[in-house]
Design a protein around this motif. Structure first.
Motif, PDB file in Angstrom:
ATOM      1  N   GLU A  69       5.144  23.865  36.373  1.00  0.00           N
ATOM      2  CA  GLU A  69       4.346  24.210  35.203  1.00  0.00           C
ATOM      3  C   GLU A  69       4.076  25.712  35.195  1.00  0.00           C
ATOM      4  N   LEU A  89       1.772  27.252  33.970  1.00  0.00           N
ATOM      5  CA  LEU A  89       0.338  27.498  34.157  1.00  0.00           C
ATOM      6  C   LEU A  89       0.049  28.144  35.508  1.00  0.00           C
ATOM      7  N   TYR A  90       0.669  27.640  36.560  1.00  0.00           N
ATOM      8  CA  TYR A  90       0.351  28.107  37.912  1.00  0.00           C
ATOM      9  C   TYR A  90       0.843  29.541  38.137  1.00  0.00           C
ATOM     10  N   TYR A 114      -1.661  31.810  36.444  1.00  0.00           N
ATOM     11  CA  TYR A 114      -2.891  32.000  37.212  1.00  0.00           C
ATOM     12  C   TYR A 114      -2.669  32.951  38.384  1.00  0.00           C
ATOM     13  N   PHE A 154      -3.754  31.931  30.451  1.00  0.00           N
ATOM     14  CA  PHE A 154      -4.147  30.874  31.380  1.00  0.00           C
ATOM     15  C   PHE A 154      -5.043  29.852  30.687  1.00  0.00           C
ATOM     16  N   TYR A 212      -2.908  27.681  28.350  1.00  0.00           N
ATOM     17  CA  TYR A 212      -2.065  26.708  29.044  1.00  0.00           C
ATOM     18  C   TYR A 212      -2.907  25.669  29.782  1.00  0.00           C
ATOM     19  N   PHE A 213      -4.004  26.104  30.388  1.00  0.00           N
ATOM     20  CA  PHE A 213      -4.837  25.166  31.138  1.00  0.00           C
ATOM     21  C   PHE A 213      -5.422  24.103  30.220  1.00  0.00           C
ATOM     22  N   LYS A 265      -4.138  23.279  27.407  1.00  0.00           N
ATOM     23  CA  LYS A 265      -2.997  22.663  26.711  1.00  0.00           C
ATOM     24  C   LYS A 265      -2.940  23.017  25.232  1.00  0.00           C
TER      25      LYS A 265
END
Length: 781
Positions: free
Chosen positions: A201, A203-204, A207, A255, A258-259, A261
């Protein structure tokens, strides 16, 4: 992950509490402190500055002083030892972002006591991180220092005074704080990298970029960057710090998006605004290379407030709908907002210096990362649950799917008293039509109502087994497109036969739908477990054979028998025969002229199926298409059909060919098939045909309305230089008139047999309305 972070934070707080009181306060009893400031827009001689400082009023040491600007700031610090013993002091100038720091004594203006240029590679790393001087002050002696600073960043000059013996302890505490922060960033980066490798993902990775940028920015603001970067890199970061500030804002927005969604909610206004802001900040970041830092900072900090507001809008919007997995992320914002606000106000000189104000941003990021670690762990857990849910539920109807059915029957087979059960499949035969006719919500509501009605009627006389979960329809499985399943806790076919025979009289299969009525055509197939306890895969296959039997016999319900297995073998033989017929090279289509009642620029010809090569079951191209679609032979059919079409019309001379138009009768499903359309365009180009000489004629245009996706397909087909036609058995309804106008070039109506006039007056009005954009053709075959 959370425990080591909290352990580091607890230890840091204990150490810091011990050393924050070690500096000498303004209200001490042994050192008299007088402090003055003077601001100059140019670098004046020190003797003039000294005179100006003497005229300046006394100020409180480390009081707030606002404003950014490329100014020279002069400070006068007078220290008088009123104690009886000598004092060994350390003066810490706690702003490592200063470009120039020079300290003069009153007696030696020519040579500075201390000089520091942060861009000089010769500067000591320790002094660059914590600019300081040692000062010995005898009893009853006054020492006056003139301090000159200049920077295009934060101009604040906090001056901390320590006993020499206490300063070492303070330094260790600050180094511990820096090390703890760097350690947590590294720990979180590794943790997120592992999560990325496992989940893939984005997302990570975002971050990791976010906390790394925080590390870069704070390494300059607090000075520890001199220990982790080479001098050229540290110099670059220091000179273009605002560039990294902008990208910190970008990574925070990305972030959050995406976190929570929002990246998948492409139609959301919040998503559109966020993406615009990300692009806007990216442009500003590159513009900041050409603008002095103090000017960039003046408009960045208001933008930073807007970034936080936009993030909070996303948080609040998500929290309203799903507070479970977003709660830790919400909690992480409290320390971040507090720390960022205090840190920013300290930088711009809006609040007075304290140790906690100085390190508020760093500490807030540490606590934020602690909460984020919990939020990420919770998100991973819920994402796994969501993936499992999606794997066991139908995406359209949100009902348990065949995988869930398989799991449930596996459990039943392990319990002897429950192992005798039956599987009932209910197939909505006109589901493709309904799917094209109704909107998604209308289709879902209709199918849920229909399946619930069947469940209700079955439950009156049979024990319908529940699914594993509480659901709106917790006894219904959606196992295929338009196919619903029910598990019955009995394999008594006589009992079920009696119940199912009465079922058609009870089931509601007509539903109102926007001034019209929708009829659901359905069939039922049943298979029961035997002494051998067949697996669900076998039962499902058997029930499907029973469904096919229902469709063939036109009965509402059929039960699986061994004879059906033999019939399945016949179907396989038919598939093999069809495949051979398509591949043996013999012609199976013909080009037949159409009789048109109205004049036209083209002579129309229809592509028809020659039954000699196939079973008599294939009465039209559409019936062959349907069979090939079920049998997985569409690619073979396309290739042979268009190859033979090309061979046939390739024999015509150019003069004759230019006056011919070829109509290929197809269904709506074929219109949506991109591979078929590619082959058609390929043939058209190979034969150098004019636009509209190949006409795709839709022969099953619905009498009711179709869904928006069909119109999207028709809109795209307009630009393929292919003719589009619709063939109706009778004059179009009012709905069809609106639907086909603008999308089709031709309207074919099968000839209406009337003695005198082909069209009545009222019908003629309809035709006149249509022919404003359509070329009407009345044909007979």
């Amino acid at each position: 992950m959370l425990f080591p972070i909290l352990l580091i934070l607890v230890n840091l707080s204990l150490v810091i509490n011990e050393v924050t009181d070690s500096k000498i306060s303004r209200d001490n009893f042994f050192l008299d402190i007088q402090f003055k400031r003077y601001l100059s827009d140019n670098d004046k001689p020190i003797d003039i500055v000294t005179h100006e400082l003497q005229q300046a009023p006394n100020e409180t040491l480390n009081a707030s002083s606002g404003g950014f600007g490329l100014d020279y700031r002069w400070h006068s610090l007078s220290l008088k030892n009123v104690a009886k013993e000598n004092l060994e002091l350390v003066l810490l100038f706690d702003n490592p972002t200063l470009d120039v720091l020079e300290i003069y004594t009153e007696s030696k203006y020519e040579q500075p006591l201390f000089r520091l240029n942060k861009y000089s590679e010769k500067s000591s790393a320790s002094l660059a991180a914590m600019p300081r001087i040692d000062l010995n002050l005898n009893s009853d002696v006054v020492k006056r220092l003139i301090i000159k600073t200049q920077t295009d960043g934060s101009p604040n000059l906090p001056i901390l005074i320590f006993h020499k013996k206490d300063f070492a302890q303070y330094t260790e505490a600050v180094y511990l704080l820096w090390g703890g922060f760097i350690g947590i960033v590294l720990l979180m980066s590794i943790y997120n990298l592992i999560l990325y490798v496992g989940n893939r993902e984005t997302l990570y990775l975002i971050y990791i970029a976010y906390i790394t940028l925080f590390l870069v920015v704070l390494s300059v603001l607090h000075g520890f960057g001199v220990f982790i970067f080479t001098p050229p890199i540290y110099k670059f970061i220091s000179q273009y710090l605002m560039f990294f500030y902008f990208w910190l804002g970008i990574s925070l927005l990305a972030f959050t998006m995406y976190f929570l969604k929002f990246n998948s909610a492409t139609d959301s206004n919040i998503t559109k605004v966020t993406r615009f802001c990300i692009i806007f900040l990216g442009l500003l970041s590159f513009i900041s290379f050409f603008i002095p830092e103090y000017q960039t900072a003046n408009f960045f900090f208001p933008i930073q407030t807007l970034i936080y507001i936009l993030c909070l809008v996303m948080v609040i919007s998500t929290f309203k709908h799903n507070s479970n997995w977003a709660k830790y992320y919400v909690l992480s914002w409290f320390p971040l907002l507090a720390g960022a606000a205090i840190g920013t106000m300290f930088m711009v000189g809006a609040i007075e210096y304290t140790f906690w104000a100085r390190h508020a941003t760093m500490l807030s990021v540490m606590f934020e990362m602690a909460f984020i670690s919990m939020a990420l762990a919770e998100r991973v857990r819920i994402s796994e649950s969501q993936r499992l849910y999606e794997a066991t539920h139908d995406a359209l109807f949100d009902l348990p799917n065949f995988s869930a059915l398989k799991t449930q029957t596996t459990k039943l087979n392990k319990q002897e008293e429950l192992a005798n059960y039956s599987l009932i499949l209910v197939k909505v035969c006109n589901f493709p039509f309904l799917n094209n006719t109704l909107s998604r919500n209308e289709l879902v509501e209709l199918m849920i109502a229909f399946s619930s009605n069947i469940e209700l009627n079955l439950s009156q006389n049979l024990m319908v087994l529940e699914t594993e979960e509480s659901h709106l329809s917790n006894k219904v499985y959606a196992v295929a497109e338009g196919v619903f399943a029910f598990l019955i806790s009995s394999n008594d076919l006589i009992l079920m036969s009696g119940v199912l025979k009465q079922l058609p009289n009870k089931i509601i299969n007509r539903y109102p739908q926007q001034n019209s009525e929708v009829l659901i055509d359905y069939k039922i197939g049943v298979s029961a477990t035997s002494k051998n306890h067949a697996t669900i895969d076998v039962l499902y296959q058997q029930a499907n054979l029973a469904l096919e039997e229902s469709e063939y016999t036109q009965d509402i319900c059929s039960f699986f028998t061994e004879n059906m297995a033999n019939q399945q073998i016949e179907v396989l033989r038919s598939i093999a025969k069809t495949r051979d017929a398509l591949g043996n090279g013999s012609n199976f289509i013909s080009v037949t002229p159409l009789t048109i009642s109205s004049p036209s620029d083209f002579a129309f010809y229809e592509i028809q199926l020659e039954n000699s090569a196939f079973d008599a079951n294939y009465q039209s191209f559409n019936s062959l298409y349907d069979f090939c679609k079920e049998a997985g032979l569409l690619t073979v059919l396309y290739t042979r059909l268009l190859s033979q079409f090309s061979d046939i019309i390739g024999t015509y001379n150019i003069g004759k060919l230019s006056k011919m138009a070829f109509m290929i009768p197809i269904s709506i499903d074929v219109l949506r098939d991109g591979n078929f359309l590619k082959e058609v365009i390929k043939v058209k180009r190979e034969l150098n045909l004019y636009p509209n000489q190949i006409v795709l004629c839709c022969i099953d245009f619905p009498p009711l309305r179709v869904s928006q996706n069909i119109f999207s397909v028709l809109e795209e087909l307009k630009y393929l230089e292919l003719g589009l036609a619709v063939n109706l058995k009778e004059l179009p309804s009012s709905w069809q008139q609106k639907a086909i106008r603008g999308y089709f070039q031709y309207l074919f109506i099968d000839k209406i047999e009337e003695t005198e006039n082909v069209l009545s007056v009222s019908n003629q009005d309809v035709v006149n309305a249509l022919t404003t954009k359509l070329e009407l053709k009345i044909l007979s075959r």
